[in-house]
Motif scaffolding. Structure first.
Motif, PDB file in Angstrom:
ATOM      1  N   UNK A 175     -59.954  43.734 -48.055  1.00  0.00           N
ATOM      2  CA  UNK A 175     -59.212  42.552 -47.601  1.00  0.00           C
ATOM      3  C   UNK A 175     -58.125  42.879 -46.581  1.00  0.00           C
ATOM      4  N   UNK A 176     -57.886  44.182 -46.319  1.00  0.00           N
ATOM      5  CA  UNK A 176     -56.782  44.569 -45.435  1.00  0.00           C
ATOM      6  C   UNK A 176     -56.921  43.976 -44.028  1.00  0.00           C
ATOM      7  N   UNK A 178     -59.053  41.467 -42.888  1.00  0.00           N
ATOM      8  CA  UNK A 178     -58.955  40.006 -42.905  1.00  0.00           C
ATOM      9  C   UNK A 178     -57.516  39.520 -43.079  1.00  0.00           C
ATOM     10  N   UNK A 179     -56.732  40.206 -43.908  1.00  0.00           N
ATOM     11  CA  UNK A 179     -55.334  39.788 -44.095  1.00  0.00           C
ATOM     12  C   UNK A 179     -54.570  39.913 -42.782  1.00  0.00           C
ATOM     13  N   UNK A 180     -54.751  41.065 -42.103  1.00  0.00           N
ATOM     14  CA  UNK A 180     -54.057  41.258 -40.829  1.00  0.00           C
ATOM     15  C   UNK A 180     -54.512  40.228 -39.803  1.00  0.00           C
ATOM     16  N   UNK A 187     -58.413  41.904 -33.218  1.00  0.00           N
ATOM     17  CA  UNK A 187     -59.237  42.992 -33.756  1.00  0.00           C
ATOM     18  C   UNK A 187     -58.612  44.360 -33.456  1.00  0.00           C
ATOM     19  N   UNK A 189     -55.397  45.074 -32.604  1.00  0.00           N
ATOM     20  CA  UNK A 189     -54.103  45.313 -33.250  1.00  0.00           C
ATOM     21  C   UNK A 189     -54.281  45.556 -34.741  1.00  0.00           C
ATOM     22  N   UNK A 193     -52.678  48.885 -36.195  1.00  0.00           N
ATOM     23  CA  UNK A 193     -51.514  48.764 -37.065  1.00  0.00           C
ATOM     24  C   UNK A 193     -51.842  48.835 -38.546  1.00  0.00           C
ATOM     25  N   UNK A 194     -53.088  48.603 -38.899  1.00  0.00           N
ATOM     26  CA  UNK A 194     -53.432  48.629 -40.326  1.00  0.00           C
ATOM     27  C   UNK A 194     -54.485  49.699 -40.629  1.00  0.00           C
ATOM     28  N   UNK A 197     -53.458  53.613 -39.370  1.00  0.00           N
ATOM     29  CA  UNK A 197     -52.445  54.261 -40.226  1.00  0.00           C
ATOM     30  C   UNK A 197     -52.968  54.539 -41.635  1.00  0.00           C
ATOM     31  N   UNK A 198     -53.785  53.636 -42.184  1.00  0.00           N
ATOM     32  CA  UNK A 198     -54.270  53.846 -43.546  1.00  0.00           C
ATOM     33  C   UNK A 198     -55.327  54.952 -43.601  1.00  0.00           C
ATOM     34  N   UNK A 278     -45.058  51.475 -36.192  1.00  0.00           N
ATOM     35  CA  UNK A 278     -44.464  50.715 -37.282  1.00  0.00           C
ATOM     36  C   UNK A 278     -43.299  49.883 -36.771  1.00  0.00           C
ATOM     37  N   UNK A 281     -44.661  47.104 -34.721  1.00  0.00           N
ATOM     38  CA  UNK A 281     -45.300  46.111 -35.577  1.00  0.00           C
ATOM     39  C   UNK A 281     -44.278  45.316 -36.335  1.00  0.00           C
TER      40      UNK A 281
END
Lengths: 281, 364
Positions: A175-176, A178-180, A187, A189, A193-194, A197-198, A278, A281
């Motif tokens: 869900x990460x 879709x949440x962003x 797409x 960014x 940003x998500x 980094x993860x 970060x 963002x």
């Protein structure tokens, strides 16, 4: 049973002792040997290490070692990350592709080097194929830029890095993104940003493993690389044939130090980039 | 064109995954400030529907309108819709503060406005002293509130909540349910809520849409769906009920053990009605038609399992009176009117696949 202060060291001895014997001791010999200490040393000196940087043959060799490790690692990153992303999607033939791309992992480096050689050398398979349309292969085997070396390293490293990075992307909760996206991230960014980094721990591990694997690479540069300058890995072997242990110790120590420096630079760079993203963002 | 007063209009939206139907053409709407719940068992297509409204999944057919504007093909970031996921989907590498500010930064709002909105949602979601923490340092309830704050700070035209309470323990769920409702009343945001929990749906919603196997079964106000369901599926999904076969004759239904019940609408022939246990009152009566087979004490209520001829019935009574004994004779009185359940029922009409299957086809 009475416990004594010796219990813990005794319990640790088998494991730690094994490490000291097999890893620590040779490392100690190498470093102390490079400093002129040890059995056939001449007393403490930094001259042997300095020689690596001062003598042209060694200095260019060090540059070549770094070139053969850093260039393919960076190129691999640019291919492996998009490939790892692609593997998260479903597309026709995904299963087949997912199996096929890992085949190079099972091929030993020396075999891979010969495969690249027969394929791309002048008079090789591609050259003869291109002859039919009036073209010829440029010289990319034993050329001054070591393109053949880079190609064969890429051939081995891309699947390796893709495998690790795909695992890192796959571990991101579904869900990460879709949440962003629903919070207004495009797409690109959402990726920067998500997702990136993860997945960074995996990307870092893959990068470092590839780099360290390539800096000591022997098969590809000796088969496909130019005759001068030779990377330190080959020069160490030549020194061994001549029985010059001081040179081996010095080159080994310099390679270790340089590896640590490159790793340090990598950590500093990624930490700063992530901090920056970060803040942005 | 539908009237513009609707916040959201979903017009005949459908989804196939490689030829298999996950969602039959479905229509629904949410008016301004309304709290609408999609209720159904897992795999009924409610998550697929939600994902198509957010734009995460593209529909195979149909249209989605937000405030009258066609957004069917717009990417998620261009829709004025915020969503709270069941998993919360908080960004683990960002503090609570940066999680909440993420959307505002993406929309490139001014620093002043960002701060004003941030402080407002932090206050209404009670996150005052948590803004410096990271998601893994928060409890489930706190994470849920951060996810809600992150969505509310966007001041979206529509707020989607995908089973936001189902990962919490029962006690916390109740208190957060009340918080959520209070928040909805104070912000007045149009809300589409998805759940499989009928008591959550009944206590929160202005309107409930019941789904099963990729189709809408029926929709209406919570009280109507509970007491006067049109479909057998609804009657059974909303908790304990007695399905009783009747013979209809005009507005009068003959019960199988004798006696009559008024019907809401005239009908003729055999049918079935749903009688909630609390609509059956029982009285100790030595010559009564029913016998008590089982007594279950539930705290506020007592359940009686009754036998009338060939039929078993469940009755629910307040637990304050003297309880009836097992084996005693009772007479039964049924209050109110009944609605004949529709004969054609989606429960048997469709053989849809599981629409919550993790196929990514058509996703972006």
């Amino acid at each position: 049973m009475r416990r004594t202060a010796l219990d813990l060291p005794l319990l640790l001895l088998p494991g730690v002792g094994f490490l000291i014997l097999t890893f620590g001791l040779p490392l100690y010999w190498a470093i102390s040997g490079s400093l002129g200490l040890g059995a056939n040393g001449t007393g403490f000196t930094l001259m042997h290490l300095a020689d690596i940087f001062l003598e042209t043959k060694f200095r260019k060799g060090l540059m070549m070692s770094l070139y053969y490790s850093i260039a393919p690692t960076i190129l691999t990153l640019f291919v492996a990350i998009p490939l790892a992303m692609l593997l998260q999607k479903s597309f026709p033939g995904r299963k087949l592709f997912n199996g096929l791309y890992k085949i190079p992992l099972a091929i030993p480096s020396i075999v891979a080097a010969f495969m690249v050689l027969t394929l791309i050398e002048q008079g090789g398979f591609m050259d003869r194929a291109m002859m039919h349309i009036g073209l010829s292969m440029p010289k990319i085997v034993r050329d001054q830029f070591g393109i053949g070396v880079i190609l064969s390293t890429l051939w081995k490293d891309i699947p390796f890095m893709t495998l690790i990075i795909a695992g890192a992307f796959g571990a991101i909760p579904k869900d990460m993104v879709p949440a962003a996206r629903s919070l207004g991230a495009s797409r690109v960014r959402a990726f920067l940003m998500v997702e990136l980094p993860l997945a960074m721990p995996g990307v870092t591990a893959a990068t470092l493993l590839c780099f360290v694997k390539s800096i000591g690479n022997f098969a590809a540069p000796s088969l496909l690389g130019p005759a001068y300058p030779l990377p330190l890995s080959i020069q160490m072997y030549d020194a061994y044939l001549e029985g010059d242990w001081i040179a081996i110790y010095s080159m080994g120590t310099v390679l270790i130090i340089v590896s640590f420096l490159v790793l340090g630079a990598y950590y500093a760079l990624t930490a700063r980039t992530l901090q920056h993203m970060k803040r942005e963002g | 064109m539908p009237a513009l007063k609707n916040e959201l209009d979903v017009l005949g939206i459908s989804k196939h995954y490689s030829g298999v139907e996950a969602l039959s053409p479905t229509s629904l709407s949410v008016t301004n400030g309304e709290f609408v719940t999609i209720l159904g068992p897992s795999g009924c297509g409610k998550s697929t529907l939600l994902r198509m409204i957010t734009g995460i999944t593209l529909p195979s057919g149909g249209q989605v309108l937000l405030q009258g504007r066609d957004i069917t093909r717009l990417p998620p970031e261009k829709r004025d819709i915020a969503i709270v996921f069941q998993s919360y989907a908080l960004f683990p590498h960002m503090s609570v503060r940066n999680n909440i500010l993420f959307g505002l930064k993406m929309k490139k709002l001014g620093k002043q406005e960002q701060l004003r909105r941030f402080e407002h949602v932090v206050a209404i979601c009670g996150l005052g002293d948590l803004t410096g923490r990271y998601p893994k340092q928060l409890s489930g309830g706190q994470q849920q509130r951060v996810a809600l704050a992150r969505a509310l700070v966007m001041q979206p035209a529509l707020l989607l909540l995908d089973e936001p309470l189902s990962n919490l323990d029962a006690k916390l769920r109740e208190s957060l349910r009340d918080d959520l409702l209070a928040l909805h009343r104070s912000t007045g945001s149009s809300t589409l809520y998805v759940t499989h929990d009928q008591s959550e749906a009944m206590s929160m919603s202005d309107r409930i849409i019941v789904m099963d196997k990729g189709r809408v079964v029926e929709s209406g106000r919570p009280r109507d769906l509970y007491l006067k369901p049109q479909k057998r599926f609804t009657a059974l999904f909303f908790g304990h009920t007695n399905l009783v076969p009747v013979e209809a004759e005009g507005t009068r239904a003959t019960l199988p053990w004798g006696g009559f019940l008024p019907l809401d609408q005239a009908a003729r022939g055999k049918g079935e009605i749903s009688l909630r246990p609390e609509c059956l009152s029982v009285f100790a009566d030595a010559s009564g038609e029913a016998e008590v087979r089982q007594v279950t004490f539930m705290g506020p209520d007592i359940f009686y399992d009754l036998q009338i001829g060939d039929h078993s019935l469940k009755s629910r009574q307040g637990s304050n009176g003297a309880p009836l004994e097992i084996g005693s004779r009772v007479s039964v009185r049924i209050e109110g009117t009944a609605t004949l359940l529709e004969q054609t029922d989606v429960e048997t009409a469709s053989t849809g696949p599981s629409p919550d299957s993790p196929s990514l086809e058509g996703d972006r």
